[in-house]
Design a protein around this motif. Structure first.
Motif: not given
Length: 408
Positions: A1, A45-46, A117-119, A124, A185, A188
């Motif tokens: 992301m 995550t980013t 993480v984003w797909h 999970t 997590l 998202t």
């Protein structure tokens, strides 16, 4: 992301507030996990897009790293504590870099953990476990670095210093790591709001941690004040108690004493001569090593009685009492604490090499150790003396040849 301006702004505000709150907390150390958790969550995550347009590229973690640096500097400027920012920048920067690099390493299928993480679909749980492993490694990295540096400065065994670091800071760092995973997590589903919501448990935890540190700091100050009584009264050599503690703690660490128990070893070393305040006549030079076995036991017993009347220090009474016990008597009893035997050896060595004694010059350490060795195992624990020799060798007080000669 891709790291949007909204997420970046919320992350920056959260970290600035966390840093400002951390700097107002008291205690000997202030390694609050609030900023660390937020910084690691953003790093895992980013990413800011780079020239190649690939947010997962290693350069994509520059954004979280810049946010972390900016938050620390802004809080330091506001609190006028710029001098103390270097350690915090190193700690947070190390965690961000380790977390950012690990989640950007391609896996067996070619995808990075950041992309997974984003797909995520049905994996999970696996992704959460992998993120937790990354966060734990990232949170542990600064502790390892600090432990290695402390070991190099003190010339002590690295594993013992590292265990001490993890004993003191491990639980708080682990709390920061697990919270970072949950925040990462939650991004998202909740977006930037998760950076605020999941800091609440740590905000509740941190006051309790700081309260405990304040109590320990007050206890430590009390111990140092009591330790100075014989010196202020002219009954002991200046700095004797502190030097004994500086020797006793590394010896205890090398002999396998748990990190949580090292504080008691230090306290016993600082307070082992407090019984001298009950003497009618001072010991020449404060060197109890020159006294008879009976007088040594009397001083230790008096010190034990003094500590026994203090609720917080009564646990040290038996340790201090047994410092005056010769090793052969300790063996006969079979229940004398290792701390007592260590302090007895360290105190005798400092008595023989301290200012005001007849041993002086560069040969003083060797002569003092030779005298201790002649009195083992009757007066002193031979294993403790052996570790003392190796400790002095690491400090440079003994050459390798001298240490080998003494260890034969």
């Amino acid at each position: 992301m891709t790291l949007t301006w909204g997420t970046a702004l919320v992350g920056l505000v959260v970290m600035v507030l966390s840093e400002m709150w951390r700097q107002t907390s008291s205690g000997p150390g202030r390694d609050a996990p609030l900023s660390q958790a937020t910084a690691m969550a953003l790093a895992m995550t980013t990413a800011w897009p780079v020239a190649s347009g690939e947010p997962g590229h290693l350069l994509g973690m520059v954004g979280p790293l810049l946010l972390t640096t900016g938050a620390v500097l802004l809080a330091a400027v506001w609190r006028r504590r710029l001098r103390s920012t270097q350690r915090e920048l190193l700690r947070l920067g190390t965690s961000v870099i380790v977390a950012g690099v690990l989640v950007r390493i391609p896996g067996p299928g070619g995808d990075t953990l950041l992309e997974s993480v984003w797909h995520a679909q049905d994996a999970t749980v696996l992704i959460a476990v992998l993120l937790l492993l990354v966060a734990v490694l990232a949170a542990a990295a600064p502790l390892v670095w600090r432990g290695v540096r402390a070991s190099a400065r003190s010339r002590s065994m690295a594993w013992a210093t590292l265990s001490g670091e993890f004993e003191r800071q491990g639980p708080v760092s682990l709390a920061g790591a697990t919270t970072a995973v949950v925040m990462a997590l939650a991004l998202t589903a909740l977006g930037p709001l998760s950076l605020v919501l999941f800091l609440v448990p740590l905000l509740v935890l941190q006051p309790a941690v700081n309260r405990q540190r304040r109590i320990r700091r007050a206890q430590r100050q009390t111990i140092f004040a009591l330790a100075r009584l014989p010196e202020e009264a002219g009954l002991a050599m200046t700095g004797h108690a502190a030097r004994v503690a500086e020797l006793a703690v590394p010896i205890a660490r090398d002999m396998g004493v748990e990190a949580a128990d090292l504080r008691d070893v230090e306290a016993a070393a600082l307070l082992h001569d407090i019984g001298q305040v009950g003497l009618s006549r001072p010991v020449p030079g404060g060197a109890t090593v020159e006294l008879s076995a009976r007088d040594q036991r009397q001083i230790a017993s008096t010190g034990s009685s003094i500590l026994g009347r203090t609720a917080e220090l009564s646990r040290l009474a038996s340790v201090v009492a047994d410092v005056g016990l010769a090793h052969h008597r300790a063996v006969e009893r079979g229940d004398v604490a290792l701390a007592s035997r260590i302090v007895r050896v360290a105190s005798a060595y400092d008595d023989l090499t301290g200012r005001g004694t007849r041993l002086a010059g560069s040969s003083a350490p060797v002569e003092a150790l030779e005298r201790l060795l002649r009195s083992t195992p009757h007066e002193y624990d031979p294993e403790v003396v052996r570790v003392l020799v190796h400790q002095l060798e690491r400090r440079g007080s003994l050459s390798t040849g001298q240490a080998e000669s003494l260890s034969r």
